[in-house]
Design an enzyme around this catalytic site. Structure first.
Site, PDB file in Angstrom:
ATOM      1  N   GLU A 153       0.802  -1.232   0.000  1.00 45.93           N
ATOM      2  CA  GLU A 153       0.000   0.000   0.000  1.00 45.93           C
ATOM      3  C   GLU A 153       0.835   1.282   0.000  1.00 45.93           C
ATOM      4  OE1 GLU A 153      -4.086  -1.209   2.180  1.00 45.93           O
ATOM      5  OE2 GLU A 153      -2.367  -1.095   3.517  1.00 45.93           O
TER       6      GLU A 153
HETATM    7  C1  ACM Z   1      -2.173  -5.372   3.949  1.00 46.88           C
HETATM    8  O1  ACM Z   1      -3.289  -5.816   4.300  1.00 46.88           O
HETATM    9  N1  ACM Z   1      -2.026  -4.090   3.676  1.00 46.88           N
HETATM   10  C2  ACM Z   1      -1.022  -6.226   3.837  1.00 46.88           C
END
Ligand code: ACM
Length: 513
Positions: free
Chosen positions: A315
């Protein structure tokens, strides 16, 4: 003697099971084990004392008599180091294992075989030959969104090693808190560990705390995999060392999330207690940041006896693809330079210069979102392997039911126990050999989990479901939802003895403790 016709409530169910006569435990029963297995033998005696109030003598003496529990080490076997056998046909509980690890898993099986009738407590009769499907069977605890102290982590280790999980992945850093003290960069914990999500109290582990967790895990045959999540999820670094960070990027998704949950937006340099993701990033291609990252990984690797260090990589929504690729090349090599195997969330697979041999942790859905499958496959193409944590089935922090006060729903939640149980690791990423998958991990993110009661309520019984996927053979006769839901129904008695809360799911006809 008639043999029990019911299937014993073993979770995960062993590779091979046959019914046999039970062994009644009495005040003269002993736990006999060679010196090298004394710790496992003592653990079993403690568990029996705790559960049924019978204090069995633990001894190295080898004159086994009926009613005893008799551990033997079989170093000649060339099978899995985690394999074990249990056999009650001679009137005592014969436990044979190749290593202390196998003996520990056997001990957990014997605990689950404890039962009682009018004549008192007994070990359910069994001839078991068992070894795991996967060598990496993980749980992840997010101690960054909410901090959990050493004693809490020990309780998690105990509860999870009971289901033969052998990896504890600690998510040690995120936007809300930096939880591991650094000698070289002390402001990380001095300035950026005081709070948790929702404005709750924070905390951090000293080097001694971390060593205590690692040693406790090792005594339960679990390996700690520490995660320092970079280059995103690094808002804490803006608080402690802003010179290593880029400006905060507030995307629409962060604004929408803040409005939905009534939370403040992140402010560069100030502690963040909301649930947003993707707005923070380290500076890329800056020698000072490179030095910071390499030093942090060196310190973490030195403190960690296990073979793996996790670098995060998920992310990084405010980072360009080019910057991300350059950073992952650097970070994966920084971990490798410590002598450890790097682990990264699957997005790191899109970096062409990812260090060969890096393990990818897939957290997409059972039906991979666009691009995710390629990213996961890239780890295998570079000589690495995969750990699977499909978010729509293995994320323990998804709401168990739509109206449950705990948990989130973004990964197709709520996630029922049946959903957590009913999936097959080899069906997700196409074009890879089954051996490229080294295991399965069930993460628990703690945005909404403020106490250990919250953590356990989210984790159980779904952690038991995922444990069976990780351990039991794919084609085992009991590897069915109907069998699992019947077997797990009697586990609350053990959970209650250990103070483990659980979700009282309507999918299971619970047997009262
Ligand atoms: C995640 O759930 N951002 C690894």
């Amino acid at each position: 003697m008639t043999l029990a016709v019911t299937t014993p409530p073993l979770v995960p169910f062993p590779a091979s099971f046959e019914a046999a006569p039970p062994v009644h435990l009495t005040a003269v029963s002993r736990v006999i084990a060679p010196a090298i297995l004394q710790r496992e033998a003592q653990s079993l005696a403690n568990a029996i004392a705790w559960r049924i109030g019978l204090e069995l003598v633990v001894t190295e003496s080898s004159d086994v008599t009926p009613g005893d529990i008799f551990f033997t080490l079989d170093t000649e076997s060339d099978g899995s180091a985690e394999a074990y056998q249990i056999d009650t046909t001679e009137g005592y509980v014969a436990v044979t294992a190749t290593t202390a690890t196998g003996a520990f898993w056997a001990m957990q099986t014997v605990r689950q075989l404890l039962d009682h009738d009018a004549d008192g407590w007994f070990v359910t009769g069994a001839r078991i030959t068992d070894s795991p499907r996967y060598t990496y069977r993980g749980v992840m605890l997010d101690v960054a969104r909410h901090f959990f102290g050493v004693d809490d982590v020990k309780r998690y280790i105990d509860a999870m090693s009971a289901y033969k999980y052998n990896v504890l992945h600690l998510h040690l850093t995120d936007d809300q808190g930096w939880r591991l003290h650094s000698e070289a960069y002390p402001a990380l914990t001095e300035k950026a560990s005081g709070t948790s999500a929702l404005g709750d109290q924070g905390g951090f582990y000293t080097a001694a705390d971390y060593a205590e967790i690692v040693a406790y895990a090792a005594s339960r045959h679990m390996t700690v995999v520490p995660e320092i999540d970079v280059p995103g999820h690094t808002h804490t670094v803006t608080v402690a060392y802003p010179e290593f960070t880029k400006e905060t990027v507030i995307m629409d998704s962060v604004v929408e999330g803040a409005m939905l949950f009534g939370q403040a937006l992140p402010v560069h340099g100030q502690p963040y207690v909301g649930w947003g993701v993707g707005f923070s990033s380290l500076k890329i291609d800056d020698p000072a940041t490179d030095e910071f990252v390499s030093t942090i990984f060196r310190e973490v690797a030195q403190a960690t006896p296990g073979p793996f260090v996790h670098l995060g990589g998920d992310e990084s929504l405010g980072t360009t693809e080019e910057d991300f690729a350059a950073f992952i090349a650097l970070a994966s090599r920084a971990v490798q330079a410590t002598g450890k195997t790097a682990v990264a969330w699957h997005e790191a697979g899109k970096a062409p210069d990812l260090a060969p041999g890096t393990i990818g942790q897939y957290w997409g859905f059972l039906e991979p979102q666009p691009g995710y499958e390629d990213e996961a496959r890239a780890f295998v193409e570079k000589g690495g392997s995969l750990v699977l944590s499909p978010a729509d089935v293995s994320y323990l922090d998804m709401k168990p039911t739509a109206d449950h006060p705990l948990g989130l729903v973004w990964a197709k939640g709520p996630t029922s126990v049946e959903t957590a149980y009913t999936w097959e690791p080899t069906d997700i990423i196409s074009g890879i050999a089954p051996e490229a998958i080294i295991g399965v991990e069930a993460p628990l993110w703690t945005e909404s989990a403020r106490t250990m009661a919250d953590v356990f309520t989210l984790a159980f019984p779904r952690a038991a479901a995922v444990a069976e996927i990780a351990w039991s053979p794919q084609d085992g006769s009991e590897r069915t939802w109907e069998s699992f839901r019947t077997r797990v129904a009697s586990h609350p008695s053990a959970w209650q003895a250990e103070g483990v809360t659980f979700h009282n799911s309507e999918e299971i006809s619970w047997i009262p403790a």
